[in-house]
Design a protein around this motif. Structure first.
Motif, PDB file in Angstrom:
ATOM      1  N   HIS A 257      15.763  79.365 -52.971  1.00  0.00           N
ATOM      2  CA  HIS A 257      14.397  79.160 -53.455  1.00  0.00           C
ATOM      3  C   HIS A 257      14.151  77.652 -53.548  1.00  0.00           C
ATOM      4  CE1 HIS A 257      11.112  80.128 -56.697  1.00  0.00           C
ATOM      5  NE2 HIS A 257      10.616  79.616 -55.586  1.00  0.00           N
ATOM      6  N   PHE A 258      13.169  77.161 -52.814  1.00  0.00           N
ATOM      7  CA  PHE A 258      12.837  75.742 -52.770  1.00  0.00           C
ATOM      8  C   PHE A 258      11.454  75.515 -53.381  1.00  0.00           C
ATOM      9  CE2 PHE A 258      15.456  76.736 -49.078  1.00  0.00           C
ATOM     10  CZ  PHE A 258      16.434  75.756 -49.114  1.00  0.00           C
ATOM     11  N   ILE A 259      11.334  74.489 -54.220  1.00  0.00           N
ATOM     12  CA  ILE A 259      10.043  74.013 -54.677  1.00  0.00           C
ATOM     13  C   ILE A 259       9.800  72.657 -54.004  1.00  0.00           C
ATOM     14  CG2 ILE A 259       8.659  73.194 -56.616  1.00  0.00           C
ATOM     15  CD1 ILE A 259       9.042  76.141 -56.753  1.00  0.00           C
ATOM     16  N   PHE A 260       8.735  72.560 -53.201  1.00  0.00           N
ATOM     17  CA  PHE A 260       8.362  71.319 -52.535  1.00  0.00           C
ATOM     18  C   PHE A 260       7.202  70.676 -53.286  1.00  0.00           C
ATOM     19  CE2 PHE A 260      10.476  73.688 -49.214  1.00  0.00           C
ATOM     20  CZ  PHE A 260      11.146  72.727 -48.473  1.00  0.00           C
ATOM     21  N   LEU A 261       7.349  69.399 -53.599  1.00  0.00           N
ATOM     22  CA  LEU A 261       6.285  68.630 -54.236  1.00  0.00           C
ATOM     23  C   LEU A 261       5.962  67.422 -53.365  1.00  0.00           C
ATOM     24  CD1 LEU A 261       7.546  68.643 -57.945  1.00  0.00           C
ATOM     25  CD2 LEU A 261       5.868  70.179 -56.902  1.00  0.00           C
ATOM     26  N   GLY A 262       4.685  67.254 -53.041  1.00  0.00           N
ATOM     27  CA  GLY A 262       4.273  66.117 -52.229  1.00  0.00           C
ATOM     28  C   GLY A 262       4.282  64.824 -53.025  1.00  0.00           C
ATOM     29  N   TRP A 263       3.918  63.731 -52.350  1.00  0.00           N
ATOM     30  CA  TRP A 263       3.951  62.413 -52.991  1.00  0.00           C
ATOM     31  C   TRP A 263       3.069  62.364 -54.230  1.00  0.00           C
ATOM     32  CZ3 TRP A 263       6.638  57.993 -53.023  1.00  0.00           C
ATOM     33  CH2 TRP A 263       6.070  56.896 -53.653  1.00  0.00           C
ATOM     34  N   TRP A 264       1.815  62.771 -54.098  1.00  0.00           N
ATOM     35  CA  TRP A 264       0.907  62.698 -55.243  1.00  0.00           C
ATOM     36  C   TRP A 264       1.266  63.731 -56.305  1.00  0.00           C
ATOM     37  CZ3 TRP A 264      -1.030  58.250 -54.964  1.00  0.00           C
ATOM     38  CH2 TRP A 264      -1.533  57.719 -53.777  1.00  0.00           C
ATOM     39  N   GLN A 265       1.930  64.799 -55.911  1.00  0.00           N
ATOM     40  CA  GLN A 265       2.261  65.874 -56.838  1.00  0.00           C
ATOM     41  C   GLN A 265       3.621  65.687 -57.515  1.00  0.00           C
ATOM     42  OE1 GLN A 265       1.349  66.317 -53.597  1.00  0.00           O
ATOM     43  NE2 GLN A 265      -0.777  66.864 -54.012  1.00  0.00           N
ATOM     44  N   GLY A 266       4.533  64.932 -56.892  1.00  0.00           N
ATOM     45  CA  GLY A 266       5.877  64.848 -57.443  1.00  0.00           C
ATOM     46  C   GLY A 266       6.520  63.488 -57.471  1.00  0.00           C
ATOM     47  N   SER A 267       5.810  62.447 -56.971  1.00  0.00           N
ATOM     48  CA  SER A 267       6.424  61.119 -56.919  1.00  0.00           C
ATOM     49  C   SER A 267       5.520  60.003 -57.417  1.00  0.00           C
ATOM     50  CB  SER A 267       6.851  60.796 -55.471  1.00  0.00           C
ATOM     51  OG  SER A 267       7.804  61.726 -54.998  1.00  0.00           O
ATOM     52  N   ASP A 268       4.270  60.295 -57.690  1.00  0.00           N
ATOM     53  CA  ASP A 268       3.319  59.282 -58.154  1.00  0.00           C
ATOM     54  C   ASP A 268       3.613  58.936 -59.617  1.00  0.00           C
ATOM     55  OD1 ASP A 268       1.148  57.667 -58.661  1.00  0.00           O
ATOM     56  OD2 ASP A 268      -0.286  59.315 -58.777  1.00  0.00           O
ATOM     57  N   GLU A 269       3.842  57.648 -59.885  1.00  0.00           N
ATOM     58  CA  GLU A 269       4.236  57.215 -61.228  1.00  0.00           C
ATOM     59  C   GLU A 269       3.104  56.555 -62.019  1.00  0.00           C
ATOM     60  OE1 GLU A 269       8.945  56.314 -60.921  1.00  0.00           O
ATOM     61  OE2 GLU A 269       7.648  54.758 -60.069  1.00  0.00           O
ATOM     62  N   HIS A 270       1.893  56.651 -61.548  1.00  0.00           N
ATOM     63  CA  HIS A 270       0.783  56.059 -62.282  1.00  0.00           C
ATOM     64  C   HIS A 270       0.502  56.830 -63.575  1.00  0.00           C
ATOM     65  CE1 HIS A 270       0.039  54.081 -58.385  1.00  0.00           C
ATOM     66  NE2 HIS A 270      -0.509  53.138 -59.130  1.00  0.00           N
ATOM     67  N   TRP A 271      -0.124  56.139 -64.531  1.00  0.00           N
ATOM     68  CA  TRP A 271      -0.399  56.749 -65.832  1.00  0.00           C
ATOM     69  C   TRP A 271      -1.886  57.028 -66.032  1.00  0.00           C
ATOM     70  CZ3 TRP A 271       2.687  59.275 -68.835  1.00  0.00           C
ATOM     71  CH2 TRP A 271       4.062  59.004 -68.801  1.00  0.00           C
ATOM     72  N   ASN A 272      -2.676  57.003 -64.970  1.00  0.00           N
ATOM     73  CA  ASN A 272      -4.084  57.376 -65.132  1.00  0.00           C
ATOM     74  C   ASN A 272      -4.177  58.884 -65.379  1.00  0.00           C
ATOM     75  OD1 ASN A 272      -4.382  58.782 -62.446  1.00  0.00           O
ATOM     76  ND2 ASN A 272      -3.878  56.715 -61.720  1.00  0.00           N
ATOM     77  N   ASP A 273      -5.356  59.339 -65.773  1.00  0.00           N
ATOM     78  CA  ASP A 273      -5.531  60.744 -66.169  1.00  0.00           C
ATOM     79  C   ASP A 273      -5.206  61.695 -65.026  1.00  0.00           C
ATOM     80  OD1 ASP A 273      -6.267  59.933 -68.665  1.00  0.00           O
ATOM     81  OD2 ASP A 273      -8.441  60.172 -68.333  1.00  0.00           O
ATOM     82  N   GLN A 274      -5.620  61.339 -63.828  1.00  0.00           N
ATOM     83  CA  GLN A 274      -5.400  62.263 -62.716  1.00  0.00           C
ATOM     84  C   GLN A 274      -3.927  62.371 -62.347  1.00  0.00           C
ATOM     85  OE1 GLN A 274      -8.108  61.866 -59.525  1.00  0.00           O
ATOM     86  NE2 GLN A 274      -7.013  63.247 -58.175  1.00  0.00           N
ATOM     87  N   SER A 275      -3.221  61.242 -62.325  1.00  0.00           N
ATOM     88  CA  SER A 275      -1.791  61.282 -62.019  1.00  0.00           C
ATOM     89  C   SER A 275      -1.037  62.088 -63.068  1.00  0.00           C
ATOM     90  CB  SER A 275      -1.239  59.863 -61.926  1.00  0.00           C
ATOM     91  OG  SER A 275      -1.841  59.147 -60.869  1.00  0.00           O
ATOM     92  N   THR A 276      -1.405  61.894 -64.325  1.00  0.00           N
ATOM     93  CA  THR A 276      -0.774  62.649 -65.407  1.00  0.00           C
ATOM     94  C   THR A 276      -1.032  64.140 -65.251  1.00  0.00           C
ATOM     95  OG1 THR A 276      -1.041  60.765 -66.894  1.00  0.00           O
ATOM     96  CG2 THR A 276      -0.631  62.905 -67.914  1.00  0.00           C
ATOM     97  N   GLU A 277      -2.259  64.488 -64.872  1.00  0.00           N
ATOM     98  CA  GLU A 277      -2.591  65.895 -64.670  1.00  0.00           C
ATOM     99  C   GLU A 277      -1.839  66.486 -63.497  1.00  0.00           C
ATOM    100  OE1 GLU A 277      -4.423  69.687 -64.906  1.00  0.00           O
ATOM    101  OE2 GLU A 277      -3.954  68.084 -66.335  1.00  0.00           O
ATOM    102  N   GLU A 278      -1.654  65.703 -62.432  1.00  0.00           N
ATOM    103  CA  GLU A 278      -0.894  66.187 -61.280  1.00  0.00           C
ATOM    104  C   GLU A 278       0.545  66.501 -61.670  1.00  0.00           C
ATOM    105  OE1 GLU A 278      -2.055  67.086 -58.558  1.00  0.00           O
ATOM    106  OE2 GLU A 278      -3.974  66.079 -58.363  1.00  0.00           O
ATOM    107  N   ARG A 279       1.153  65.644 -62.479  1.00  0.00           N
ATOM    108  CA  ARG A 279       2.526  65.900 -62.918  1.00  0.00           C
ATOM    109  C   ARG A 279       2.588  67.140 -63.809  1.00  0.00           C
ATOM    110  NH1 ARG A 279       2.466  60.190 -63.090  1.00  0.00           N
ATOM    111  NH2 ARG A 279       2.064  60.122 -65.339  1.00  0.00           N
ATOM    112  N   ARG A 280       1.570  67.289 -64.677  1.00  0.00           N
ATOM    113  CA  ARG A 280       1.554  68.480 -65.537  1.00  0.00           C
ATOM    114  C   ARG A 280       1.477  69.754 -64.690  1.00  0.00           C
ATOM    115  NH1 ARG A 280      -1.239  72.372 -66.907  1.00  0.00           N
ATOM    116  NH2 ARG A 280      -3.011  71.734 -65.621  1.00  0.00           N
ATOM    117  N   ARG A 281       0.626  69.744 -63.677  1.00  0.00           N
ATOM    118  CA  ARG A 281       0.516  70.907 -62.809  1.00  0.00           C
ATOM    119  C   ARG A 281       1.848  71.202 -62.112  1.00  0.00           C
ATOM    120  NH1 ARG A 281      -5.171  69.729 -59.624  1.00  0.00           N
ATOM    121  NH2 ARG A 281      -6.617  70.323 -61.305  1.00  0.00           N
TER     122      ARG A 281
END
Length: 565
Positions: A257-281
């Protein structure tokens, strides 16, 4: 005697086959001028008989480049299929690439951007175009026609002295020269404008790679994927490589079982609201998928993202951010092996009980074998179970860097390998048919006859490690999918310029060239278990699968006896 040999071979075949899964990243294609040897690594994987290649991203160091021309005078142009098009002054003409017959025609692919000052029609859709962007339609003209319109154009952008190119198409063509199955996540070079990627480039990659997945994996019933917003299999093109949950079979059973996360979904380290929401998702997705009853029956789990937390990789002396620790800790809780790249090296941690936290103060702790009550009959095996993980960085598939990370000498780091001229490689994990809950992982050098540089053994004790329920008949997920918000999901890909542009010569720009020819190997022994044979485990592993195998063997022996008599 010939009949006896045939029956013995048939009996061996009936017991199933071993499977090889490779983990690789940052390959590119052939780019020897920039010391890029990804083609050698991919050939090695083919030669080693790998069944599935899992790519952590940065496979396309070319993106898509087009030339731009201001139209200074109205002119008429005839496409290669005979269509006549009026090109008005004040428009912008773009030359995209040489279309080398991969559709129906061969020639230069061009398009017209409407003028900002007046209403200028764009080209209409045509069968002769292989890709249509939302803003620019395209058609194909011959080489001779291109040179007849030069007097009407004033060039404003070029491709750094090269002809226009199309990385997604070239990558697809490169992959299809190999026979292995393929699944991948996006890296920064696929989605970031500063790295020649962007929304259009990544969307093109998704189209090609989803088609390859459908052909080689889904349609052949080797596995199936689904996304975060759309939990139905075979999964949408739009979510491929961004948030994708994939099952892959071994001898007919969903062992992986593999979980794949793209750059914006699993590697973006910004602290803006959208980046934070992407990590939460993404954390939500990891928990939802690994908590499903379907995942409770797999033997192995993996989290795939392009760049991991700073403490879990041995590269980049400038980086200490632990912003991604929520994602890596979610993977650890479920016993998933963490695989990343971005740093152009190979590194491996020891077996970990914790992976640190966002502040950077939280500890990374190494698993103590005496804490585990689980035993197994392999003295060299480390036990993977829920709450435990190991992090592999496999970013030296094509390009090089050095083992210069802030945490390279940390007590939880086991090994780091980096070299400029004589080393590239990938990890190949092999799981045999008799004990598929044990995997032998090897890191091989593709520039030295697949020499084994690192080897370790992991034994799974996930809930499904010896499950007799091997084929799922349930829906892909156990809970309702979140409401689709694809516009928000793609917004990051439209504004990548908030990410700092790396300085020339650094490893993030895909052309790192560290003058470091050393291979750094840890001399520490792997963190393993001193264990005794567990006869109960062997008994418990009996399943309907094995019953069928034994029945087939008995039948073959009966046929052998009848042949002799």
């Amino acid at each position: 005697m010939r009949n006896v040999l045939f029956l013995l071979l048939a009996a061996r075949w009936s017991l199933g086959q071993a499977i090889k899964i490779a983990f690789v990243g940052d390959t590119g294609m052939e780019d020897e001028r920039n010391y890029g040897y990804g083609h050698l690594t991919m050939k090695m994987l083919e030669d080693q008989g790998v069944d599935l290649v899992v790519d952590v991203g940065d496979f396309d160091y070319w993106g898509r480049c087009s030339e731009s021309y201001d139209v200074i005078e109205d002119f008429e142009i005839t496409s290669i299929t005979g269509r006549i098009v009026q090109v008005p002054a004040d428009a912008v003409l773009k030359r995209f690439k040489w279309q080398d017959g991969h559709e129906t025609v061969e020639g230069w692919e061009i398009g017209v951007v409407p003028s900002q000052n007046k209403d200028v029609p764009i080209f209409h859709n045509s069968e002769e175009t292989h890709f249509v962007s939302p803003a620019i339609d395209r058609l194909v003209i011959s080489e001779r026609t291109w040179y007849t319109v030069d007097d009407y154009l004033n060039q404003t952008e070029d491709c750094f002295g090269y002809d226009p190119w199309d990385g997604p198409f070239e990558w697809d063509k490169f992959l299809r020269r190999h026979n292995f199955d393929f699944l991948g996540a996006s890296g920064n070079t696929e989605v970031m404008l500063v790295d020649l990627g962007g929304p259009e480039v990544w969307a093109s990659h998704q189209t090609y790679m989803h088609a390859l997945y459908m052909e080689r994996i889904y349609n052949t019933q080797k596995g199936a994927c689904h996304g975060y917003f759309d939990p139905q299999e075979p999964g949408s093109v739009e979510e491929y490589g961004d948030r994708y949950s994939c099952y892959y079979k071994h001898n007919g059973s969903e062992d992986f079982h593999f979980i794949f996360l793209g750059w914006w979904q699993g590697s973006d380290e910004h602290w803006n609201d959208q980046s934070t929401e992407e990590r939460r998702r993404s954390i939500d997705f990891i928990d939802r998928e690994f908590n499903s009853s379907r995942s409770r029956n797999v033997r192995w789990r993996f989290c795939i993202h392009h760049m991991t937390s700073a403490k879990l990789s041995a590269g980049d002396s400038r980086r200490d951010a632990m912003t991604l620790s929520g994602i890596t800790d979610a993977c650890r809780r479920h016993g998933a092996i963490i695989v990343s790249g971005h740093h152009h090296l190979y590194s491996r941690t020891k077996l970990l009980d914790s992976v640190g936290g966002e502040t950077g103060e939280e500890p990374v702790t190494v698993r103590n074998s005496s804490d585990s009550s689980v035993t197994f009959n392999n003295n060299n095996a480390s036990i993977i179970q829920e709450g435990v993980t190991v992090s592999l960085t496999v970013g030296m598939g094509g390009y090089d860097s050095s083992c210069n990370g802030q945490y390279v000498d940390s007590p939880w780091m086991e090994i780091c390998v980096a070299s400029l001229m004589d080393h590239r490689g990938a990890v190949i994990a092999e799981f045999d048919e008799e004990t598929p809950w044990t995997g032998t992982f090897q890191y091989l050098n593709s520039m030295d006859n697949a020499m084994v540089v690192d080897e370790f053994v992991l034994t799974s004790r996930l809930p499904g490690w010896n499950s007799t329920v091997r084929l799922s008949t349930e829906a892909p997920t156990t809970g309702a999918a979140p409401e689709p918000d694809m516009e928000a999901e793609r917004t990051n890909t439209e504004t990548p310029t908030t990410v700092p542009v790396p300085e020339p010569g650094t490893e993030e720009n895909g052309m790192a060239r560290e003058e470091d020819n050393d291979i750094i190997l840890s001399t520490e022994e792997p963190a393993g278990f001193e264990v005794q044979p567990d006869t109960n485990a062997i008994v418990q592993s009996g399943s309907s699968e094995e019953f069928v195998h034994i029945s087939i063997l008995l039948f073959l022996l009966l046929m052998l006896w009848l042949t002799i008599v």
